[in-house]
Scaffold this active site. Sequence first.
Site, short mmCIF file in Angstrom:
data_model
loop_
_atom_site.label_atom_id
_atom_site.label_comp_id
_atom_site.label_asym_id
_atom_site.label_seq_id
_atom_site.Cartn_x
_atom_site.Cartn_y
_atom_site.Cartn_z
N HIS A 8 8.44 -1.08 9.55
CA HIS A 8 8.78 -2.05 8.51
C HIS A 8 7.94 -1.77 7.25
O HIS A 8 7.15 -0.83 7.24
CB HIS A 8 8.47 -3.46 9.03
N GLU B 227 1.79 -9.23 6.99
CA GLU B 227 2.59 -8.77 8.14
C GLU B 227 2.44 -9.70 9.34
O GLU B 227 2.80 -9.35 10.46
CB GLU B 227 2.20 -7.33 8.49
N ASP C 125 -3.93 1.07 11.71
CA ASP C 125 -3.49 1.70 10.46
C ASP C 125 -4.63 1.56 9.47
O ASP C 125 -4.92 0.45 8.99
CB ASP C 125 -2.22 1.03 9.92
N GLU D 186 -4.59 -2.58 9.44
CA GLU D 186 -3.83 -3.17 10.55
C GLU D 186 -4.51 -2.89 11.88
O GLU D 186 -4.77 -1.74 12.22
CB GLU D 186 -2.42 -2.57 10.61
N LYS E 1 6.83 -0.22 14.65
CA LYS E 1 5.75 -1.04 14.12
C LYS E 1 6.40 -2.04 13.17
O LYS E 1 6.94 -1.66 12.14
CB LYS E 1 4.79 -0.12 13.36
N SER F 279 0.87 -1.18 0.00
CA SER F 279 0.00 0.00 0.00
C SER F 279 0.90 1.23 0.00
O SER F 279 0.96 2.00 0.95
CB SER F 279 -0.92 -0.02 1.22
N SER G 232 5.37 -4.04 4.27
CA SER G 232 4.66 -5.32 4.23
C SER G 232 5.48 -6.41 3.54
O SER G 232 5.35 -7.59 3.84
CB SER G 232 3.29 -5.15 3.58
N ASP H 237 1.51 8.45 7.40
CA ASP H 237 2.43 7.51 6.73
C ASP H 237 2.49 7.92 5.26
O ASP H 237 3.39 8.66 4.85
CB ASP H 237 1.91 6.07 6.93
N GLU I 106 -3.41 5.70 12.21
CA GLU I 106 -2.46 5.97 11.12
C GLU I 106 -3.22 6.10 9.80
O GLU I 106 -4.15 5.33 9.55
CB GLU I 106 -1.46 4.82 11.06
N HIS J 287 -3.61 -5.94 2.51
CA HIS J 287 -2.68 -6.97 2.98
C HIS J 287 -3.36 -8.32 3.20
O HIS J 287 -2.71 -9.29 3.54
CB HIS J 287 -2.01 -6.53 4.29
#
Length: 436
Positions: free
Chosen positions: A390, A207, A244, A167, A413, A41, A392, A337, A287, A158
């Site tokens: 990190h 993830e 997120d 998330e 994270k 993403s 994905s 983000d 997020e 994801h």
Amino acid sequence: MKISDVKAIEILDSRGKPTIRTFIKLKDGSTYSSSVPSGASTGKHEAVELRDGDAKRHQGQGVLKAVKNVNKIIRPAVIGLEVADIAKIDRKLLKLDGTDNKRKLGANAILSVSQAVTRAAAASGNLPLWKFINQLFFNKKKPRFPRLMVNVINGGKHANWNFDIQEFMIVPTSNVPSQALQVAADIFQRLGNNLRKQKLSTLVGDEGGYSPVLPSNEQVLDEILTAAINCRFQNGNQFEFALDCAASEFYDKGRYILQKTGQRLTDDELRRYYLKLQKTYHIISFEDPFAEDDWENFQKLTSDAERCRQITLHGPKIFKKGRDPKTAQDQFIVVGDDLYVTNPKRIKKGIDLKASSAVLIKLNQIGTVTETIDAIKMTQRAGWKTIISHRSGETEDPFIADLAYGAGTDFIKTGSVCRSERLAKYNRLIEIENKL
Ligand code: PGA
Ligand code: ZN
């Protein structure tokens, strides 16, 4: 110590997609490497990840061009340079590229060199990576363990759009890695057992969080709460929630379209929905609650958060003015983000606009270690929270664990407590805790 050789190779990331690993050899013959991750993403303002586009290899996803750029263009330019002079080497990489978004050499090529150089420089000075980063860039600040944002359920892009929020994370209150991980792992295992009992899937997403099909975001949060209560953990005591939303992924022409129900929410409706979730579940972090150029709605939610903070700080006075006492319970942060893509220029704009209260930091969104450090410092100077993250698509490189501790960021994270590419970072934090 001087750099004597540089070599990049194509490896595979945690999704089986090619990525790049670069080796830096020093004059004494020692060699150090680092690998770069890759997002799904991704923000549209991120630095360019160079892919080959050759349909005959890895469906066009190969990175041989980036590898060649390291081996043919970067290698001759950095051989002979002093490895400890990271800022100078990063400047050289930027000059060799010469574009505003690293499209010539590729941010993946450039970052793999920048990270490997940093690791080699630390080792040549006989320092752990975190200590080297701390001394070089954060000389007055004590290193400190970040709180963990541990992904337990994956959604959105994801996990094949099982629900809209990407998330669902638990944030243990302890910032001692081994203690925080124990809380996270207990909840994660219990959640798995509970899902299995209901014949729901315990397959994991990119993830490492579970990706069951559940009817709503609320039900996901309820499942996590139940698992936590089963472990005798209390929301707000041993852990808190973070989300997120990755809202760019469900934004289309002025509307936020919930994939599950087909509902087309206006920005105000979505904001009110978040505030309701926040109140009900004590969520401490949102997020990317809005799309990546929706500065205005980021501002609105951030001022809602500020209002909550003021109520918490000066409760009784404001209650008299007729505020709902229930909102006094919580404070939360708004995290950019895709909004900032770790780019100091966009972060500066965000600070000027009060568009959030925290920044997610991803090295490969910007493409060098020193620009990442600039982004962290700018965020810290503004009094905002920093979260090292990190991607994905990851590798086994734990670079970000050292970065988070050395830079004293507030959070890290790095996925769930399963899948070794995620645990590589958590386990590195445990090593640091044990002074290794
Ligand atoms: P990405 O997801 O790496 O696919 O961008 C992680 C995130 O959005 O934080
Ligand atoms: Zn995100």
